[in-house]
Structure formats: structure tokens, C-alpha cells
Design a protein around this motif. Structure first.
Motif, PDB file in Angstrom:
ATOM      1  N   TYR A   1      30.315  25.583 -67.581  1.00 48.79           N
ATOM      2  CA  TYR A   1      30.699  26.998 -67.681  1.00 48.79           C
ATOM      3  C   TYR A   1      31.716  27.232 -68.812  1.00 48.79           C
ATOM      4  O   TYR A   1      32.662  27.994 -68.643  1.00 48.79           O
ATOM      5  N   GLN A   2      31.481  26.558 -69.942  1.00 46.53           N
ATOM      6  CA  GLN A   2      32.466  26.598 -71.031  1.00 46.53           C
ATOM      7  C   GLN A   2      32.756  28.014 -71.516  1.00 46.53           C
ATOM      8  O   GLN A   2      33.916  28.378 -71.730  1.00 46.53           O
TER       9      GLN A   2
ATOM     10  N   ARG B   1      36.597  32.577 -72.023  1.00 43.10           N
ATOM     11  CA  ARG B   1      36.992  33.985 -71.815  1.00 43.10           C
ATOM     12  C   ARG B   1      38.187  34.072 -70.873  1.00 43.10           C
ATOM     13  O   ARG B   1      39.101  34.861 -71.091  1.00 43.10           O
ATOM     14  N   LEU B   2      38.167  33.242 -69.841  1.00 45.04           N
ATOM     15  CA  LEU B   2      39.301  33.248 -68.900  1.00 45.04           C
ATOM     16  C   LEU B   2      40.587  32.826 -69.607  1.00 45.04           C
ATOM     17  O   LEU B   2      41.658  33.392 -69.389  1.00 45.04           O
ATOM     18  N   GLY B   3      40.441  31.832 -70.490  1.00 41.14           N
ATOM     19  CA  GLY B   3      41.603  31.324 -71.228  1.00 41.14           C
ATOM     20  C   GLY B   3      42.210  32.385 -72.137  1.00 41.14           C
ATOM     21  O   GLY B   3      43.396  32.328 -72.458  1.00 41.14           O
ATOM     22  N   GLY B   4      41.391  33.363 -72.552  1.00 38.89           N
ATOM     23  CA  GLY B   4      41.875  34.434 -73.430  1.00 38.89           C
ATOM     24  C   GLY B   4      42.555  35.555 -72.668  1.00 38.89           C
ATOM     25  O   GLY B   4      43.134  36.467 -73.272  1.00 38.89           O
ATOM     26  N   PHE B   5      42.517  35.516 -71.361  1.00 34.37           N
ATOM     27  CA  PHE B   5      43.138  36.577 -70.550  1.00 34.37           C
ATOM     28  C   PHE B   5      44.667  36.439 -70.669  1.00 34.37           C
ATOM     29  O   PHE B   5      45.201  35.339 -70.543  1.00 34.37           O
ATOM     30  N   PRO B   6      45.374  37.556 -70.902  1.00 37.22           N
ATOM     31  CA  PRO B   6      46.826  37.448 -71.098  1.00 37.22           C
ATOM     32  C   PRO B   6      47.534  36.742 -69.931  1.00 37.22           C
ATOM     33  O   PRO B   6      47.263  37.052 -68.770  1.00 37.22           O
TER      34      PRO B   6
ATOM     35  N   ALA C   1      47.199  33.912 -68.649  1.00 39.95           N
ATOM     36  CA  ALA C   1      46.358  33.150 -67.705  1.00 39.95           C
ATOM     37  C   ALA C   1      46.449  31.654 -68.006  1.00 39.95           C
ATOM     38  O   ALA C   1      46.515  31.248 -69.167  1.00 39.95           O
ATOM     39  N   HIS C   2      46.465  30.865 -66.956  1.00 41.44           N
ATOM     40  CA  HIS C   2      46.443  29.407 -67.070  1.00 41.44           C
ATOM     41  C   HIS C   2      45.210  28.920 -66.324  1.00 41.44           C
ATOM     42  O   HIS C   2      45.099  29.134 -65.119  1.00 41.44           O
ATOM     43  N   VAL C   3      44.300  28.283 -67.048  1.00 41.74           N
ATOM     44  CA  VAL C   3      43.009  27.904 -66.453  1.00 41.74           C
ATOM     45  C   VAL C   3      43.004  26.408 -66.146  1.00 41.74           C
ATOM     46  O   VAL C   3      43.363  25.587 -67.000  1.00 41.74           O
ATOM     47  N   TYR C   4      42.597  26.073 -64.937  1.00 40.64           N
ATOM     48  CA  TYR C   4      42.460  24.660 -64.519  1.00 40.64           C
ATOM     49  C   TYR C   4      41.006  24.427 -64.164  1.00 40.64           C
ATOM     50  O   TYR C   4      40.448  25.137 -63.314  1.00 40.64           O
ATOM     51  N   TRP C   5      40.389  23.463 -64.805  1.00 39.17           N
ATOM     52  CA  TRP C   5      38.986  23.147 -64.556  1.00 39.17           C
ATOM     53  C   TRP C   5      38.929  21.718 -64.044  1.00 39.17           C
ATOM     54  O   TRP C   5      39.398  20.793 -64.706  1.00 39.17           O
ATOM     55  N   TYR C   6      38.376  21.547 -62.844  1.00 38.47           N
ATOM     56  CA  TYR C   6      38.506  20.249 -62.187  1.00 38.47           C
ATOM     57  C   TYR C   6      37.510  19.192 -62.697  1.00 38.47           C
ATOM     58  O   TYR C   6      37.577  18.033 -62.297  1.00 38.47           O
ATOM     59  N   GLY C   7      36.575  19.625 -63.538  1.00 38.47           N
ATOM     60  CA  GLY C   7      35.641  18.661 -64.135  1.00 38.47           C
ATOM     61  C   GLY C   7      34.591  18.137 -63.172  1.00 38.47           C
ATOM     62  O   GLY C   7      34.037  17.054 -63.379  1.00 38.47           O
ATOM     63  N   LYS C   8      34.303  18.912 -62.120  1.00 42.23           N
ATOM     64  CA  LYS C   8      33.247  18.475 -61.190  1.00 42.23           C
ATOM     65  C   LYS C   8      31.895  18.735 -61.849  1.00 42.23           C
ATOM     66  O   LYS C   8      31.685  19.796 -62.430  1.00 42.23           O
ATOM     67  N   ARG C   9      31.014  17.783 -61.748  1.00 42.82           N
ATOM     68  CA  ARG C   9      29.736  17.948 -62.459  1.00 42.82           C
ATOM     69  C   ARG C   9      28.807  18.897 -61.729  1.00 42.82           C
ATOM     70  O   ARG C   9      28.043  19.639 -62.331  1.00 42.82           O
TER      71      ARG C   9
ATOM     72  N   GLU D   1      37.852  37.564 -61.605  1.00 48.47           N
ATOM     73  CA  GLU D   1      36.611  37.264 -60.873  1.00 48.47           C
ATOM     74  C   GLU D   1      35.390  37.831 -61.602  1.00 48.47           C
ATOM     75  O   GLU D   1      34.327  37.218 -61.609  1.00 48.47           O
ATOM     76  N   ALA D   2      35.557  38.990 -62.239  1.00 47.89           N
ATOM     77  CA  ALA D   2      34.438  39.583 -62.980  1.00 47.89           C
ATOM     78  C   ALA D   2      34.059  38.685 -64.167  1.00 47.89           C
ATOM     79  O   ALA D   2      32.876  38.461 -64.441  1.00 47.89           O
ATOM     80  N   ILE D   3      35.074  38.146 -64.848  1.00 48.70           N
ATOM     81  CA  ILE D   3      34.775  37.234 -65.967  1.00 48.70           C
ATOM     82  C   ILE D   3      34.059  35.988 -65.430  1.00 48.70           C
ATOM     83  O   ILE D   3      33.064  35.529 -65.977  1.00 48.70           O
ATOM     84  N   TRP D   4      34.562  35.466 -64.343  1.00 55.29           N
ATOM     85  CA  TRP D   4      33.979  34.242 -63.778  1.00 55.29           C
ATOM     86  C   TRP D   4      32.528  34.464 -63.351  1.00 55.29           C
ATOM     87  O   TRP D   4      31.665  33.610 -63.559  1.00 55.29           O
TER      88      TRP D   4
END
Ligand code: ADP
Length: 377
Positions: free
Chosen positions: A321-322, A327-332, A334-342, A371-374
Motif C-alpha cells: 500500500y505504498q 499520501r498519509l505521510g504528507g498529511f500535516p 502525521a507520523h505513519v507506522y507501517w508494520y511490514g506485514k506481508r 481513514e478516507a486516505i487509507w
């Protein structure tokens, strides 16, 4: 324990262990995890990995030989077997006897009730006792062990649903409890060290859908009395357990302003993820500080408010979901954590986003935008 280069063993390799391992690096601690899955989030980050089931006690014994202290990322351990290796050479924090009353949801309710901490009315139901005709609806049926993210918790509206659900589960002994028409769900994280000092995080509001946490708002917009009640529950529980570690306490706030305990997690918890970006000390650093005899850190928020949104799987797929993450990372703020689950599955926690806010009233709108971005809207 030696003062330098402490080695922390972590039972479990999921996202909680992953975030703990990140904080361990900052604290100059080493980590060894015990997990069966080579693609678990923490595997790439830990200094060493023992590939074995979390309930594999022989593996934990090996873990004990290689580290100074062992802590837990989840509670799916085999306590009876673990107790056999519980000798002076193995330092479990929290200690096993503090975990003992908590791992089974019915026993946990009994323990809290004995401490006179407020809990929903509850009982245990066994097939042999045949007192199911006394049940009134709505009520809640819970598997006594191994429930998470609402797996093993069913809100029952009528007898037919009860009978179907219990039959589907194979008629195990279950926890039955009154349905609480809560006004809100709250949670509090608290840590306790060897000296008995307790550090409590701001009370948060958690928002569940289908029994799965979707959002956490910090701090919860509740009265000072409610805050005090939550803090008193945390203090009483950790002191009575005489525990070293960090606990998550899930609570119900009733419409008449009472606070009831729903569930205790004897470890870091989803409701404390906001602390990574919004508090002076994250819950992951704090548990390491507690179990390694480092001074507890400040739990003060570094931002007036924050909202944490879980990135829950919405399909069965293999994707990172790169684009959505970018897009989430560009949100003012915002701190994005991606757990790397395949593997993505509906409802699976794939990551989370924390957005720092100027005021708590912004939380709903900001969470909806995330949530809308996701969801790709
Ligand atoms: P899990 O261990 O899977 O997180 P919980 O027991 O915490 O399961 O329940 C998950 C959710 O189900 C809670 O956050 C709450 O929304 C709902 N729930 C659980 N128990 C009750 C109850 N007694 N009354 C009303 N809702 C409940």
C-alpha cells in the motif's frame, strides 16, 4: 543485572515487539525475540531471534540464558510450563505470579473484584452446570483465553444467538458478563518500577468498531473526577500486583459517570501508541526503562492533543500500500507506522498513524480524513 549493554528478551515478535526494539536501540539496549514467524515485524530489527512458538518453554529457557531480563509482547504464553523454569537465573518482568491472575478473563475479573475494583457483573458458564437458562439479554460472552481484537468476544442479543455461538465454540467454559451501554471507552497505560514508583499516561478515549479498536484520542475529554478514578484504578492494580513493567487498562465510562474495568493487558497496548509521538517517553521506552531498572520517564504530552488511527486491513491481499502510505505521510503533523506485514486481511492491524493536534476537538475530523486516505477515497 549489569549496568551496560543490557539484553532484553521479548516473547512475541509482532508490532509491539517491533516498536519496543526500535526504542531499545535508542536506549542502547539489545533485544532478542522469541517468535515462530520469520516474517513477523520485529524479526528484522531485533539483535537476535529464537524461532519458536511463544508458548515453547524450552525456547524461553534458551532465551533466558542469553539475556538479562525477559518481558512479554503478548500473553499467549504457557504459564504452567514457564513456572517450571522460573528460578533465580531467569528474571521475568512482569514476574509470572503477577501474570497468573490476569491471563484467563474469568480469573482476571475475580481478581479485580476481590481488589474491589469496579467491573461489570460477571459469571462463569460451564456446559455441565446447565444454568444457562438464568442468562438475560443483551449480554456478552467471552472466551476465557487467547482472545484479541474482539476474536472471542460476542455481544449476544437473544437466546438463539447465544446457543448458536456457544455450540460453534464447542461449549467451552466461558465468561459471561452484563452488557454495558457505555458512554465511551477509555484506556490508561501505567508503568511501575522496582522501587514501586508509578508513572501514568494521560487517559485516552478508544473507539471500537466490531470490537476492534479504530481510533484513540488523547487526552480523553472527560472530567477531572473521571481522570482521578482511572488513575486510582491504575495505581491500585499495579501496586497490588507488585509488578515491574507496563500495563494497559481498558475501561468503560458509564452514562452515569462510573468507570468500570473491562480488561487488563499486562504489556504495551494499542491504546498507548500515541505516546510514540505525543509524549516525552513512549510506552515502548517506558516498559524497557521499567524492566531494565532505568529511571521511569515523563509521561507528559508534547502536543496539546493527538489522534491515533489504526490502519486496518480491508481486503485479503499481498500489498505494501505504498501510494496510500505516501499520501498519509504528507498529511500535516502525521507520523505513519507501517508494520511490514506481508499479508493483509480484513481487520488486521497493518500499521497506524498518529496526528498531533492543537486541540482535541479536531480529532474526529482528522481521523475521518486519515481513514478516507487509507480507504483510497
Ligand atoms: P479483546 O480482548 O478481544 O480486546 P474485549 O473483551 O476487550 O476483547 O472486548 C472488545 C470490545 O467489545 C470492547 O472494546 C467493547 O467495545 C466490547 N465489549 C466488551 N465487553 C463488553 C461489555 N461487557 N459491554 C459492552 N461492550 C463490551
Amino acid at each position: 543485572m549489569s549496568k551496560s549493554k543490557q539484553i532484553v528478551g521479548i516473547i512475541g515478535g509482532g508490532q509491539l515487539a517491533w516498536m519496543m526494539a526500535q526504542e531499545a536501540q535508542k536506549l542502547q539496549l539489545q533485544t532478542i525475540i522469541q517468535t515462530p514467524n520469520s516474517d513477523d515485524p520485529a524479526v528484522g530489527l531485533a539483535d537476535e531471534v529464537i524461532f519458536a512458538d511463544v508458548a515453547d518453554v524450552a525456547a524461553t529457557q534458551e532465551l533466558a540464558q542469553r539475556c538479562d531480563v525477559i518481558t512479554f509482547e503478548n500473553e499467549f504464553v504457557d504459564l504452567v510450563e514457564l513456572e517450571k523454569i522460573n528460578n533465580s537465573n531467569v528474571l521475568f518482568r512482569p514476574r509470572l505470579s503477577a501474570l497468573k491472575p490476569l491471563l484467563d478473563k474469568y480469573e482476571q475479573r475475580c481478581y479485580l473484584d476481590n481488589l474491589t475494583l469496579p467491573v461489570p457483573h460477571f459469571s462463569k458458564l460451564e456446559k455441565t452446570e446447565n444454568d444457562s437458562n438464568l442468562i438475560t439479554f443483551p449480554c456478552v460472552m467471552k472466551a476465557r483465553r487467547h482472545g484479541y481484537d474482539g476474536q472471542g468476544t460476542v455481544i449476544l442479543h437473544d437466546r438463539t444467538q447465544f446457543e448458536e455461538t456457544w455450540k460453534r465454540w464447542g461449549y467451552p467454559s466461558v465468561l459471561m458478563e452484563e452488557f454495558i451501554p457505555f458512554e465511551r471507552e477509555l484506556a490508561v497505560m501505567a508503568a511501575r518500577n522496582r522501587q514501586g514508583e508509578i508513572a501514568i499516561y494521560p487517559i485516552v478515549e478508544t473507539q471500537q468498531e466490531n470490537q476492534v479498536c479504530r481510533r484513540v484520542v488523547a487526552p480523553a475529554a472527560v472530567s477531572e473526577d473521571v481522570v482521578k478514578d482511572c488513575q486510582a484504578i491504575a495505581r491500585s492494580l499495579l501496586s497490588n500486583l507488585d509488578v515491574i513493567g507496563l500495563f494497559g487498562i481498558e475501561l468503560f465510562l458509564t452514562p452515569d459517570g462510573r468507570v468500570l474495568v473491562n480488561e487488563i493487558a499486562p504489556r504495551t497496548h494499542n491504546s498507548g501508541h500515541f505516546s510514540l509521538d505525543a509524549c516525552e517517553t513512549s510506552q515502548f521506552a517506558q516498559i524497557l526503562r521499567a524492566v531494565c531498572d532505568l529511571p521511569l520517564g515523563s509521561t507528559t504530552m508534547t502536543s496539546p492533543a493527538a489522534v491515533m488511527v489504526n490502519l486496518l486491513g480491508f481486503e485479503t491481499a499481498e500489498s505494501d500500500y505504498q501510494q496510500r502510505r505516501d499520501r498519509l505521510g504528507g498529511f500535516p503533523k502525521a507520523h505513519v507506522y507501517w508494520y511490514g506485514k506481508r499479508q493483509s486481511r480484513p481487520g488486521r492491524k497493518l500499521g497506524h498513524v498518529t496526528v498531533l493536534l492543537d486541540q482535541v476537538e479536531e480529532a474526529g475530523q482528522v481521523a475521518a480524513a486519515i481513514e478516507a486516505i487509507w480507504r483510497g477515497e
